[in-house]
Design an enzyme around this catalytic site. Structure first.
Site, PDB file in Angstrom:
ATOM      1  N   GLU A 166       0.654  -1.393   0.088  1.00 23.69           N
ATOM      2  CA  GLU A 166      -0.056   0.311   0.300  1.00 23.69           C
ATOM      3  C   GLU A 166       0.760   1.487   0.696  1.00 23.69           C
ATOM      4  O   GLU A 166       1.009   1.886   0.944  1.00 23.69           O
ATOM      5  CB  GLU A 166      -1.056  -0.017   1.024  1.00 23.69           C
ATOM      6  CG  GLU A 166      -1.586  -1.115   1.188  1.00 23.69           C
ATOM      7  CD  GLU A 166      -3.049  -0.789   2.179  1.00 23.69           C
ATOM      8  OE1 GLU A 166      -3.567  -0.023   2.823  1.00 23.69           O
ATOM      9  OE2 GLU A 166      -4.581  -2.112   2.669  1.00 23.69           O
ATOM     10  N   GLU A 361      -5.251  -9.003   1.060  1.00 27.93           N
ATOM     11  CA  GLU A 361      -5.793  -8.249   2.055  1.00 27.93           C
ATOM     12  C   GLU A 361      -7.403  -8.104   1.553  1.00 27.93           C
ATOM     13  O   GLU A 361      -7.818  -7.576   0.702  1.00 27.93           O
ATOM     14  CB  GLU A 361      -5.654  -6.927   2.832  1.00 27.93           C
ATOM     15  CG  GLU A 361      -3.848  -6.959   3.194  1.00 27.93           C
ATOM     16  CD  GLU A 361      -3.608  -5.672   4.149  1.00 27.93           C
ATOM     17  OE1 GLU A 361      -4.536  -5.271   3.887  1.00 27.93           O
ATOM     18  OE2 GLU A 361      -2.857  -5.333   4.007  1.00 27.93           O
TER      19      GLU A 361
HETATM   20  O1  IFM Z   1      -4.347  -2.822   9.360  1.00 27.30           O
HETATM   21  C1  IFM Z   1      -4.314  -2.532   7.740  1.00 27.30           C
HETATM   22  C2  IFM Z   1      -3.204  -3.147   7.049  1.00 27.30           C
HETATM   23  O2  IFM Z   1      -1.459  -3.063   7.448  1.00 27.30           O
HETATM   24  C3  IFM Z   1      -3.211  -2.467   5.681  1.00 27.30           C
HETATM   25  N1  IFM Z   1      -4.166  -2.325   5.382  1.00 27.30           N
HETATM   26  C4  IFM Z   1      -5.339  -1.652   5.796  1.00 27.30           C
HETATM   27  C5  IFM Z   1      -5.506  -2.628   6.835  1.00 27.30           C
HETATM   28  C6  IFM Z   1      -6.882  -2.266   7.376  1.00 27.30           C
HETATM   29  O3  IFM Z   1      -6.668  -0.987   7.900  1.00 27.30           O
END
Ligand code: IFM
Length: 458
Positions: A166, A361
């Site tokens: 990210e 994710e």
């Molecule tokens: O916890 C975070 C993660 O570190 C990166 N992506 C989003 C998740 C939720 O906010």
């Protein structure tokens, strides 16, 4: 959930990141990262929380791997803490630091779980921030050196390598909005960070690929959503275009097409900012990728006017305002929009073809109520996961090449500026005792995977 088909090769996993779970921030030679520092800034993190102990995973790793195994996943995506492996961000490997990831890799392989490494999940060594951080070009080179230290040690056993997690968050939240570490508020710095993160990704990928002595999969993970205009007003269309430009295309165009989008360059120029790209950088950034990691949480609508109807913000820049969607929401106040995940994935397939995708994710925070035994009957999270997995299946049916789905997160953990108040885990963590208890969603996920293993073909 209506039954959906996934092939036997589809990867099912759970994900975490180093600072969010490890703790042990001052052990075995680890030095502070920007998050250790940021957590000490009064008011920066809810309740003054920090990652000093977190889930104490550093000391509980074998039990945590056993937990991962019990879920039946085939992949565990974790990140390596740069300041643990290369304290201060320069120089030789720290043997005690890399030894932890060595043990973790072996433990996973012994458990029949494939390790998937993310090299950078936001924990920049503080010394490198003091030297200028991601806005400073040298950080990209430091990242590539660090990547090689990890690759040298683990690539005989780890097949999949994600450079960055990210970069949107690292650049925009860290250097422009100031709500993530290092907490700066400077558009020019954020724009430079975007470029140097991408450059670091390209340099690291090229070097790892050149050094590989067996087949590896190299990729990057982006947090992506959908940006829609809140109404048909031209200002709202312009706001959605801007959000899409800074959120998605400013990353994917250079990665896949070797150019920055012209409208983004124009928007930035209008605001007096410029991507500090030098000759050859875009070729480096566009180095071939094997997989794109997509982190999806929600889609958004945008308006080009503020609540008073003005199209220019107090900062003098055009307004790009998120308009709340009339949807059920998670504890993060994020709207639940699974159909937009399908739309996003089909769009990626059409606009950036030829790149396999893994959902690295997806998940949700809810205000869980644990019973005396620590069990959480999280029907809301279970439904969220089920709806998003169905959305992935729908995208696959429309031709998108999605190869896996990883739940965020294995267990409750340090949710950055929200501290420990927001729980994303499919496993509950009692922070007082460090007791882990699979929630209903974890048991459901386990059964879903087992079901697909049993019924999948091809
Ligand atoms: O916890 C975070 C993660 O570190 C990166 N992506 C989003 C998740 C939720 O906010």
């Amino acid at each position: 959930m209506k039954p959906v088909a996934f092939p036997a090769s589809f990867r099912w996993g759970v994900a975490t990141s180093a600072y969010q779970i490890e703790g042990a921030v001052a052990e075995d030679g680890r030095t502070p990262s920007i998050w250790d520092t940021f957590c000490r800034v009064p008011g920066a993190v809810r309740d003054g929380d920090h990652g000093d102990v977190a889930c104490d995973h550093y000391h509980r790793m074998p039990q945590d791997v056993a937990l991962i195994k019990s879920l039946g996943v085939d992949t565990y995506r974790f990140s390596v803490a740069w300041p643990r492996v290369q304290p201060g961000g320069r120089g030789p490997v720290n043997p005690a630091g890399i030894a932890f990831y060595d043990r973790l890799t072996d433990e996973l392989l012994d458990a029949g779980v494939e390790p998937w490494v993310t090299l950078y999940h936001w924990d920049l060594p503080q010394e490198l921030e003091d030297a200028g951080g991601w806005p400073h070009r040298d950080t990209a080179h430091r990242f590539a050196d660090y990547a090689m230290l990890v690759f040298d040690r683990l690539s005989d056993r780890v097949g999949t390598w994600t450079t960055l997690n990210e970069p949107w968050c690292s650049a925009w939240l860290g250097y422009q909005a100031g709500v993530h570490a290092p907490g700066r508020r400077d558009l020019g710095a954020a724009v430079a960070a975007v470029h140097h993160l991408l450059l670091g990704h390209g340099l690291a990928t090229q070097r790892m690929r050149a050094a590989a002595i067996r087949e590896h999969t190299f990729g990057i993970t982006l947090n992506l959503g959908t940006a829609d205009p809140a109404t048909d007003a031209p200002a709202d269309h312009a706001a959605a275009r801007r959000a899409d430009g800074m959120g998605l295309r400013v990353f994917l165009d250079p990665l896949r097409k070797g150019t920055y989008p012209q409208d983004v360059l124009d928007d930035l120029a209008e605001q007096g900012a410029e991507l500090p790209s030098r000759d050859g950088d875009l070729d480096t950034i566009a180095t071939p990728l094997d997989v794109l990691g997509v982190n999806f949480y929600f889609g958004q609508d945008f308006s080009g006017t503020d609540e008073q109807g003005s199209s220019t913000g107090v900062d003098g820049h055009p307004v790009v305002r998120q308009v709340p969607l009339d949807r059920p929401r998670t504890a993060m106040d994020w709207p639940i929009t699974p159909e937009r995940l399908t739309r996003l994935l089909v769009r990626l397939h059409e606009d950036y073809p030829g790149l396999p995708i893994v959902i690295t994710e997806n998940g949700a925070a809810f205000d869980d109520a644990a019973d005396d035994a620590g069990f959480v009957s999280d029907e809301n999270r279970t439904a969220y996961l089920a709806d998003h997995i169905a959305a992935v299946a729908a995208a696959r049916e429309q031709g998108a090449d999605i190869r896996g789905y990883f739940a965020w997160s294995l267990m409750d953990n340090f949710e950055w500026a929200e501290g420990y108040a927001k729980r994303f885990g499919i496993v509950h963590v009692n922070y007082a005792t460090q007791q882990r208890t699979p929630k209903r969603s974890a048991l459901w996920f386990r059964d879903l995977i087992a079901h697909h293993r049993g019924s999948a073909s091809g």
